[in-house]
Design a protein around this motif. Structure first.
Motif, PDB file in Angstrom:
ATOM      1  N   ARG A 110       6.973 -12.490  13.045  1.00 55.39           N
ATOM      2  CA  ARG A 110       7.015 -10.997  13.415  1.00 55.39           C
ATOM      3  C   ARG A 110       7.033 -10.083  12.395  1.00 55.39           C
ATOM      4  O   ARG A 110       7.975 -10.306  11.525  1.00 55.39           O
ATOM      5  CB  ARG A 110       8.058 -10.910  14.593  1.00 55.39           C
ATOM      6  N   VAL A 111       5.944  -9.218  12.366  1.00 56.97           N
ATOM      7  CA  VAL A 111       5.732  -8.274  11.448  1.00 56.97           C
ATOM      8  C   VAL A 111       5.735  -6.841  12.029  1.00 56.97           C
ATOM      9  O   VAL A 111       5.116  -6.929  13.192  1.00 56.97           O
ATOM     10  CB  VAL A 111       4.595  -8.710  10.566  1.00 56.97           C
ATOM     11  N   SER A 112       5.749  -5.819  11.078  1.00 55.42           N
ATOM     12  CA  SER A 112       5.639  -4.347  11.761  1.00 55.42           C
ATOM     13  C   SER A 112       4.122  -4.302  11.956  1.00 55.42           C
ATOM     14  O   SER A 112       3.223  -4.666  11.404  1.00 55.42           O
ATOM     15  CB  SER A 112       6.293  -3.637  10.955  1.00 55.42           C
ATOM     16  N   ASN A 113       3.655  -3.555  12.909  1.00 57.81           N
ATOM     17  CA  ASN A 113       2.418  -3.109  13.195  1.00 57.81           C
ATOM     18  C   ASN A 113       1.998  -2.032  12.047  1.00 57.81           C
ATOM     19  O   ASN A 113       0.795  -1.948  12.154  1.00 57.81           O
ATOM     20  CB  ASN A 113       2.110  -2.400  14.522  1.00 57.81           C
ATOM     21  N   ILE A 114       2.669  -1.853  11.068  1.00 56.57           N
ATOM     22  CA  ILE A 114       2.123  -1.196   9.911  1.00 56.57           C
ATOM     23  C   ILE A 114       2.688  -1.912   8.675  1.00 56.57           C
ATOM     24  O   ILE A 114       3.899  -2.369   8.668  1.00 56.57           O
ATOM     25  CB  ILE A 114       2.833   0.388  10.073  1.00 56.57           C
ATOM     26  N   GLY A 115       1.714  -2.108   7.796  1.00 56.03           N
ATOM     27  CA  GLY A 115       2.128  -2.695   6.534  1.00 56.03           C
ATOM     28  C   GLY A 115       1.805  -1.893   5.342  1.00 56.03           C
ATOM     29  O   GLY A 115       0.738  -1.302   5.467  1.00 56.03           O
ATOM     30  N   LEU A 120      -5.062   1.675  15.638  1.00 51.86           N
ATOM     31  CA  LEU A 120      -3.775   1.203  16.204  1.00 51.86           C
ATOM     32  C   LEU A 120      -4.127   1.051  17.799  1.00 51.86           C
ATOM     33  O   LEU A 120      -3.344   0.136  18.444  1.00 51.86           O
ATOM     34  CB  LEU A 120      -2.516   1.725  16.080  1.00 51.86           C
ATOM     35  N   LYS A 121      -4.912   1.832  18.214  1.00 53.66           N
ATOM     36  CA  LYS A 121      -5.034   1.800  19.837  1.00 53.66           C
ATOM     37  C   LYS A 121      -5.660   0.591  20.152  1.00 53.66           C
ATOM     38  O   LYS A 121      -5.389  -0.056  21.489  1.00 53.66           O
ATOM     39  CB  LYS A 121      -6.030   2.957  20.108  1.00 53.66           C
ATOM     40  N   ASN A 122      -6.604  -0.018  19.502  1.00 48.65           N
ATOM     41  CA  ASN A 122      -7.026  -1.496  19.733  1.00 48.65           C
ATOM     42  C   ASN A 122      -5.957  -2.427  19.533  1.00 48.65           C
ATOM     43  O   ASN A 122      -5.311  -2.796  18.624  1.00 48.65           O
ATOM     44  CB  ASN A 122      -8.054  -1.882  18.572  1.00 48.65           C
ATOM     45  N   GLU A 123      -5.577  -3.162  21.014  1.00 45.55           N
ATOM     46  CA  GLU A 123      -4.732  -4.023  21.100  1.00 45.55           C
ATOM     47  C   GLU A 123      -5.075  -5.272  20.296  1.00 45.55           C
ATOM     48  O   GLU A 123      -3.979  -5.927  20.112  1.00 45.55           O
ATOM     49  CB  GLU A 123      -4.564  -4.520  22.749  1.00 45.55           C
ATOM     50  N   SER A 124      -6.202  -5.564  19.961  1.00 53.67           N
ATOM     51  CA  SER A 124      -6.329  -6.603  18.936  1.00 53.67           C
ATOM     52  C   SER A 124      -5.658  -6.611  17.765  1.00 53.67           C
ATOM     53  O   SER A 124      -5.460  -7.678  16.876  1.00 53.67           O
ATOM     54  CB  SER A 124      -7.880  -7.032  18.953  1.00 53.67           C
TER      55      SER A 124
END
Length: 457
Positions: A125-130, A398-402
């Motif tokens: 698990r990682v943050s959605n921002i890197g 980020l709006k793209n769920e993929s």
């Protein structure tokens, strides 16, 4: 007889009077006990209401904690007075506040809008921002600025650091990040590091041979001063190297504990599928992600083929360059101009084959007048939403769920926080705003129609 009856009646009256006196005495004792119990309960509640949560950092009182009133039976069982109970509860409140503050200082705080997702169908698990190395790690930034950006990212809740530039830049970034991580002494389980295996047709590091893969990873581990690397990505597919050799080399690194996971970067969906098939046939560890470019001007691979790869074989998506490598308007106070970013983008050859000479035609569509008009219309939407064009581009990606993780780079902490605030724009991107953006872009990719082999005969 009359005298005996009178004596008996007198005796009976005396007995009744004695019983009434005993009942009155018992009632008085019970009433006195109730009064004492009420007084003790009121004293206990008044004392417990004066407890405070003490802030150990500022030393000031934050709020008053009213504890529930303790019963006399409970106090009797504990064998303590109301004052002793108050002292115990106050000490417990102070200890809890100190533990809370110390734990907050040890662990990063969660930023509003930041989410943690699994990479692919793995358990990581990682943050959605890197934090990426595109702008952060370069020769123009001193060590203090670099340390400040990395620390700000970690404190904001980001647990992913990406080192995926060119070969020379990647080595320098690995050395710098390794020194910072060693100096900070953060818990190893609290962050993940990604690096890349680079290779070039014109250099000594030719192809994805087993020798080059293992030596590259061992050198990266030494430069980072870590026991292992969380994720290693293979940049570009090598048509001259058998897939079996690449798969067995990566599986060897996983079994040796030098890496935990591995993935690909800039691979075509067909190559990723063939690699996954080879891993299954050889019973080796499979790739968990593909790193791809994704922004408003580059959408086909991410929006059409990557969801299919995720649903079929479990390969996740990590997107990079939400600002089109600086071709979209960048930060106002950026240390790099857009022209320098264009030069860097063309020199690294992100979208070109190393075997072919660079073509000037690749930059012509991005500098066309229609693209400028599109960006101007999008900037008007950003002004209406109360944000910058940079934040709108990040939120749109980020709006793209993929997209399970988006890589961002920043030269200063101001740039980093400015980009990070794009997370708060996500709730504003409703269906109406997204439809308006689609009308302006007018580049939504469409899957090509299926070609029937029978119709081709």
């Amino acid at each position: 007889m009359a005298e005996a009856a009178a004596r008996h009646e007198l005796y009976t009256q005396q007995q009744w009077a004695h019983q009434r006196a005993e009942r009155a005495e018992r009632n008085a004792e019970r009433l006195e006990r109730e009064i004492q119990a009420q007084a003790a309960s009121a004293a206990a509640s008044e004392s417990l209401a004066e407890l405070h949560y003490v802030d150990s950092l500022s030393g000031s009182v934050q709020s008053i904690c009213k504890a529930p009133i303790a019963s006399l039976d409970c106090m009797a069982d504990l064998g303590s007075t109301a004052e002793q109970l108050c002292a115990k509860l106050q000490a417990a409140a102070v200890k809890e506040s100190v533990d809370r503050v110390s734990s907050a200082a040890q662990s990063p705080s969660l930023t509003s809008g930041l989410r943690y997702r699994n990479l692919g169908k793995s358990g990581l698990r990682v943050s959605n921002i890197g934090l990426a190395t595109w702008t952060t790690y370069n020769t123009a930034i001193n060590e203090e600025q670099l340390d400040a950006v990395v620390t700000a990212a970690y404190n904001a809740g980001i647990n992913l650091f990406d080192l995926t530039e060119g070969p020379q830049s990647s080595e320098q970034a690995e050395t710098q990040l390794g020194a910072i991580l060693k100096r900070k002494n953060w818990k190893r389980v609290s962050y993940s590091v990604i690096t890349k295996i680079h290779w070039h047709y014109k250099s000594e590091e030719r192809g994805l041979s087993r020798k080059h893969i293992i030596e590259s990873v061992r050198s990266s581990v030494a430069r980072l001063q870590l026991d292992y690397i969380d994720i290693v990505l293979i940049q570009k597919a090598d048509p001259m190297c058998p897939l079996e050799e690449v798969v067995r080399a990566m599986d060897f690194l996983v079994s040796e504990g030098l890496i935990m996971y591995w993935g690909t970067a800039k691979w075509s969906p067909i190559d990723v599928t063939e690699m996954y098939t080879a891993c299954r046939q050889l019973n080796c560890s499979t790739p968990i992600l593909e790193q791809s470019e994704y922004h408003m001007l580059c959408r086909e691979k991410v929006e059409i083929y990557m969801p299919e790869l995720y649903n079929k074989i479990g390969v996740g998506l990590m997107a990079w360059s939400p600002l089109a490598m600086g071709l979209l308007p960048s930060f106002k106070d950026s240390l790099r101009s857009r022209s320098s970013n264009r030069t860097k983008a063309s020199s690294i050859s992100w979208n070109q084959d190393d075997r072919k000479p660079p073509s000037k035609e690749n930059n012509e569509p991005l500098t066309a007048r229609n693209t400028k008009e599109i960006l101007f219309s999008i900037s008007l939407i950003a002004d209406r939403l109360g944000c910058s064009l940079v934040q709108l581009c990040i939120a749109w990606t980020l709006k793209n769920e993929s997209v399970q993780c988006l890589l961002l780079g920043a030269a200063t902490t101001h740039q980093f926080y400015h980009a990070l605030h794009g997370l708060q724009l996500l709730p504003k991107l409703n269906s109406n705003v997204m439809a308006e953006l689609e009308r302006i872009l007018d580049n939504k990719p469409v899957r090509p129609p299926m070609v029937s082999t029978l119709a081709m005969r």
